[in-house]
Design an enzyme around this catalytic site. Structure first.
Site, mmCIF file in Angstrom:
data_model
loop_
_atom_site.group_PDB
_atom_site.id
_atom_site.type_symbol
_atom_site.label_atom_id
_atom_site.label_comp_id
_atom_site.label_asym_id
_atom_site.label_seq_id
_atom_site.Cartn_x
_atom_site.Cartn_y
_atom_site.Cartn_z
ATOM 1 N N CYS A 172 57.992 1.001 -64.630
ATOM 2 C CA CYS A 172 58.925 0.735 -65.739
ATOM 3 C C CYS A 172 58.300 0.994 -67.103
ATOM 4 O O CYS A 172 59.000 1.056 -68.100
ATOM 5 C CB CYS A 172 59.430 -0.696 -65.665
ATOM 6 S SG CYS A 172 60.170 -1.100 -64.087
ATOM 7 N N HIS B 134 61.760 -3.862 -72.373
ATOM 8 C CA HIS B 134 62.200 -3.486 -71.026
ATOM 9 C C HIS B 134 63.271 -4.466 -70.566
ATOM 10 O O HIS B 134 63.145 -5.678 -70.753
ATOM 11 C CB HIS B 134 60.992 -3.538 -70.090
ATOM 12 C CG HIS B 134 61.316 -3.230 -68.665
ATOM 13 N ND1 HIS B 134 62.223 -2.266 -68.295
ATOM 14 C CD2 HIS B 134 60.835 -3.763 -67.500
ATOM 15 C CE1 HIS B 134 62.295 -2.220 -66.979
ATOM 16 N NE2 HIS B 134 61.468 -3.123 -66.471
ATOM 17 N N ASN C 219 68.300 -3.353 -64.279
ATOM 18 C CA ASN C 219 66.968 -2.813 -64.541
ATOM 19 C C ASN C 219 66.939 -1.342 -64.119
ATOM 20 O O ASN C 219 66.964 -1.031 -62.931
ATOM 21 C CB ASN C 219 65.936 -3.632 -63.755
ATOM 22 C CG ASN C 219 64.512 -3.170 -63.975
ATOM 23 O OD1 ASN C 219 64.275 -2.112 -64.567
ATOM 24 N ND2 ASN C 219 63.556 -3.952 -63.504
HETATM 25 O O1 UT7 Z 1 60.920 -3.916 -63.872
HETATM 26 C C1 UT7 Z 1 59.747 -4.092 -63.157
HETATM 27 C C2 UT7 Z 1 59.212 -5.432 -63.345
HETATM 28 N N1 UT7 Z 1 60.039 -6.377 -62.665
HETATM 29 C C3 UT7 Z 1 60.285 -7.549 -63.236
HETATM 30 O O2 UT7 Z 1 59.912 -7.747 -64.359
HETATM 31 C C4 UT7 Z 1 60.991 -8.600 -62.412
HETATM 32 C C5 UT7 Z 1 60.441 -9.944 -62.799
HETATM 33 N N2 UT7 Z 1 60.952 -11.023 -61.976
HETATM 34 C C6 UT7 Z 1 62.171 -11.529 -62.130
HETATM 35 O O3 UT7 Z 1 62.960 -11.056 -62.925
HETATM 36 C C7 UT7 Z 1 62.520 -12.754 -61.307
HETATM 37 O O4 UT7 Z 1 61.361 -13.243 -60.693
HETATM 38 C C8 UT7 Z 1 63.629 -12.493 -60.235
HETATM 39 C C9 UT7 Z 1 64.966 -12.247 -60.911
HETATM 40 C C10 UT7 Z 1 63.250 -11.288 -59.400
HETATM 41 C C11 UT7 Z 1 63.786 -13.701 -59.345
HETATM 42 O O5 UT7 Z 1 64.074 -14.854 -60.127
HETATM 43 P P1 UT7 Z 1 63.252 -16.196 -59.920
HETATM 44 O O6 UT7 Z 1 63.809 -17.175 -60.835
HETATM 45 O O7 UT7 Z 1 61.788 -15.846 -60.070
HETATM 46 O O8 UT7 Z 1 63.624 -16.555 -58.458
HETATM 47 P P2 UT7 Z 1 62.663 -16.804 -57.192
HETATM 48 O O9 UT7 Z 1 62.148 -15.475 -56.709
HETATM 49 O O10 UT7 Z 1 61.651 -17.851 -57.541
HETATM 50 O O11 UT7 Z 1 63.679 -17.388 -56.171
HETATM 51 C C12 UT7 Z 1 64.339 -18.623 -56.386
HETATM 52 C C13 UT7 Z 1 65.365 -18.812 -55.300
HETATM 53 C C14 UT7 Z 1 64.808 -18.581 -53.902
HETATM 54 O O12 UT7 Z 1 65.424 -19.508 -53.032
HETATM 55 P P3 UT7 Z 1 64.617 -20.810 -52.541
HETATM 56 O O13 UT7 Z 1 63.413 -20.275 -51.836
HETATM 57 O O14 UT7 Z 1 64.285 -21.564 -53.787
HETATM 58 O O15 UT7 Z 1 65.599 -21.478 -51.659
HETATM 59 C C15 UT7 Z 1 65.307 -17.204 -53.576
HETATM 60 O O16 UT7 Z 1 65.457 -16.999 -52.188
HETATM 61 O O17 UT7 Z 1 66.439 -17.880 -55.483
HETATM 62 C C16 UT7 Z 1 66.670 -17.205 -54.242
HETATM 63 N N3 UT7 Z 1 67.170 -15.876 -54.528
HETATM 64 C C17 UT7 Z 1 68.473 -15.592 -54.615
HETATM 65 N N4 UT7 Z 1 69.567 -16.372 -54.464
HETATM 66 C C18 UT7 Z 1 70.771 -15.762 -54.620
HETATM 67 C C19 UT7 Z 1 66.454 -14.745 -54.763
HETATM 68 N N5 UT7 Z 1 67.294 -13.726 -54.991
HETATM 69 C C20 UT7 Z 1 68.545 -14.226 -54.895
HETATM 70 C C21 UT7 Z 1 69.825 -13.664 -55.042
HETATM 71 N N6 UT7 Z 1 70.905 -14.465 -54.899
HETATM 72 N N7 UT7 Z 1 70.013 -12.347 -55.322
#
Ligand code: UT7
Length: 330
Positions: free
Chosen positions: A115, A257, A287
């Site tokens: 990215c 970004h 993204n």
């Molecule tokens: O562009 C390249 C660089 N990339 C980035 O900068 C991405 C950076 N990361 C992020 O933007 C975030 O970490 C994400 C959007 C990818 C994820 O958000 P988060 O707040 O970090 O969520 P998490 O991964 O900690 O997951 C929290 C919960 C989990 O459930 P449990 O284990 O707490 O029950 C996930 O399974 O959210 C769940 N989850 C979802 N739920 C519904 C993850 N994806 C989804 C989804 N819908 N699509």
């Protein structure tokens, strides 16, 4: 210090017509519009058709940028394309663009910095301009991440969209107010395995097993990336401001970004820049990797938010891990 200065002559962008909404995704994986909106700020994203490849999007963005720059095609000295989802592993997408534009006898190459690719490409282009080797450079960020997406993985499939953004970077004449003031790029290869496409290279060539295991798609440990994103975009931006004796208050615009609205807000907060000065279009595109920064910049210029003479800070973060910023007077 180079012989000359570089400037952004113009930007252009292009996104494919098809739109995928959060509601559409609700029907595909166990997710909800509410989760996607509140956790990422995304509402919809553009998706390339089966027939469209990266060079098709890049070509349209390039045409828009060249038209806006008023630079003649034949005056372009170099083409740099930032992408991790080019038409082919080789030849480079930049060479395909050279041919599509009907240009010959100019170098063309791709840059792989995830990215951060567009920021890396701007940094490289700046060197060619400043040392007098090139006068006009076409720089493109293009991505069709949706074709390397695991559509059964809700952790990643809701995040990405397809688009391209381009810029013509030119020599800044002494009378020009426009100038790329400074650039800063950085990397930390020790964290590369947090965000990668594991198969398809020489480490893990394509096989039935790699396809069955979905190893040709984006793998991302979102949480780890999240924290790094804020820290590193802040670090490169802060360094650029400091070494040019500027403060965040001197910035007219920050174009970060577009990976997550929470990352963008946290960065603005850390930099003490009000959100009114931050360009955000993540709700419409998701993204789009190396395309987010030039796409958001182009939209902001065309909607007359960013004007000639404004000081803008472009910053990004991505696979590698890589990060970097560009400080410019548009
Ligand atoms: O562009 C390249 C660089 N990339 C980035 O900068 C991405 C950076 N990361 C992020 O933007 C975030 O970490 C994400 C959007 C990818 C994820 O958000 P988060 O707040 O970090 O969520 P998490 O991964 O900690 O997951 C929290 C919960 C989990 O459930 P449990 O284990 O707490 O029950 C996930 O399974 O959210 C769940 N989850 C979802 N739920 C519904 C993850 N994806 C989804 C989804 N819908 N699509």
């Amino acid at each position: 210090m180079g012989l000359y200065f570089a400037k952004f002559s113009a930007f252009g962008s292009y996104a494919p017509a098809k739109i995928l909404t959060n509601q559409d995704l609700e029907k595909m994986v166990d997710t909800s519009d509410e989760w996607i909106r509140t956790r990422t700020g995304m509402v919809e994203r553009h998706i390339a058709s089966k027939e469209e490849a990266a060079s098709d999007l890049a070509y349209q963005a390039a045409l828009n940028a060249i038209e806006a720059s008023q630079v003649r095609y034949k005056e372009i000295d170099l083409i740099i394309v930032a992408t991790i989802s080019g038409d082919y592993p080789f030849p480079s997408t930049a060479c395909i663009i050279q041919h599509k534009l009907g240009l010959k006898n100019i170098p063309a190459f791709d840059i792989s910095a995830g990215c951060t690719g567009f920021i890396y490409a701007c940094d490289v282009a700046r060197q060619y301009i400043e040392n007098g080797i090139a006068r006009h450079i076409l720089v493109i960020g293009v991505e069709i991440v949706t074709k390397i997406t695991n559509w059964t993985d809700r952790n990643t499939c809701v995040l990405f969209g397809d688009a391209s953004g381009a810029a013509v970077i030119s020599r800044s004449e002494p009378t020009d107010i426009s100038r790329i003031i400074d650039t800063k790029i950085d990397a930390d290869g020790s964290q590369g395995n947090f965000l990668m496409q594991a198969a398809g290279g020489s480490r893990l060539p394509a096989s039935h097993e790699t396809v069955d295991a979905n190893q040709h798609t984006v793998y991302m440990e979102g949480n780890r990336i999240f924290k790094n994103a804020i820290k590193s975009m802040y670090a490169s931006s802060d360094e650029l401001l400091r070494r040019n004796n500027l403060s965040p208050a001197d910035l007219d615009w920050v174009i970060p970004h577009q990976a997550n609205l929470r990352i963008i807000k946290a960065l603005a907060d850390k930099m003490k820049v009000p959100m009114s000065k931050v360009i955000v279009n993540i709700q419409k595109y998701g993204n789009t990797s190396s395309a987010t920064v030039p796409l958001a910049t182009d939209e902001a210029i065309r909607s007359k938010k960013i004007r000639r003479g404004d000081i803008m800070l472009l910053t990004s973060f991505g696979a590698g891990l890589t990060w970097g910023s560009v400080l410019a007077r548009y």
